[in-house]
Design a protein around this motif. Structure first.
Motif, PDB file in Angstrom:
ATOM      1  N   ARG A  29    -115.452   7.729 -49.214  1.00  0.00           N
ATOM      2  CA  ARG A  29    -115.813   9.067 -48.765  1.00  0.00           C
ATOM      3  C   ARG A  29    -117.079   9.580 -49.446  1.00  0.00           C
ATOM      4  N   SER A  30    -117.380   9.089 -50.631  1.00  0.00           N
ATOM      5  CA  SER A  30    -118.514   9.635 -51.374  1.00  0.00           C
ATOM      6  C   SER A  30    -119.704   8.677 -51.462  1.00  0.00           C
ATOM      7  N   LYS A  73    -115.331  12.865 -43.295  1.00  0.00           N
ATOM      8  CA  LYS A  73    -114.652  12.387 -44.493  1.00  0.00           C
ATOM      9  C   LYS A  73    -113.144  12.425 -44.338  1.00  0.00           C
ATOM     10  N   ASN A  76    -112.485   9.106 -42.928  1.00  0.00           N
ATOM     11  CA  ASN A  76    -113.168   7.956 -43.547  1.00  0.00           C
ATOM     12  C   ASN A  76    -114.031   7.224 -42.520  1.00  0.00           C
TER      13      ASN A  76
END
Length: 128
Positions: A29-30, A73, A76
């Motif tokens: 996600r990041s 997010k 995903n």
């Protein structure tokens, strides 16, 4: 760790397609995600990338203003919206993710070797 790309197909010039790339783990996600493509007989080339925060985006000159990359997010998933498709967009499209914890993992880049994980590719064919 898996990246599952989907959404490819056969379309006519001027049509649109939306590709999806689903990551199997929340850790993605990041991280920055990217889209690349490879036409027959050619090297894999950068299409677009998106920052881990979903704000900053980079595009290849050849797709600027026609393609848009985004991410959800909660799912995903990263998307590549392709509009005004041209026959020269015909290629296998790959999604890629930078490695969580690697230096600058959140930063989008066009450098192919900066991406650690790759999806299997989805074929996009644009007829004239």
């Amino acid at each position: 760790v898996q990246l599952q790309a989907s959404g490819g197909g056969l379309v006519q010039a001027g049509d649109s397609l939306r590709l999806s790339c689903a990551a199997s783990e929340r850790t993605f996600r990041s991280v920055a995600m990217g889209w690349f493509r490879q036409a027959p007989g050619k090297e894999r080339e950068f299409v677009g990338s998106i920052h881990g925060n979903g704000v900053q985006r980079n595009y290849a000159d050849s797709v600027q203003s026609r393609f848009t990359i985004s991410r959800d997010k909660t799912k995903n998933t990263v998307y590549l919206q392709m509009n005004s498709l041209k026959p020269e967009d015909t290629a296998v499209y790959f999604c890629a993710a930078r490695g969580p914890g690697t230096s600058g993992y959140y930063y989008p880049t066009s450098a192919l070797d900066s991406y650690t994980y790759w999806g299997q590719g989805t074929q996009v064919t644009v007829s004239s």
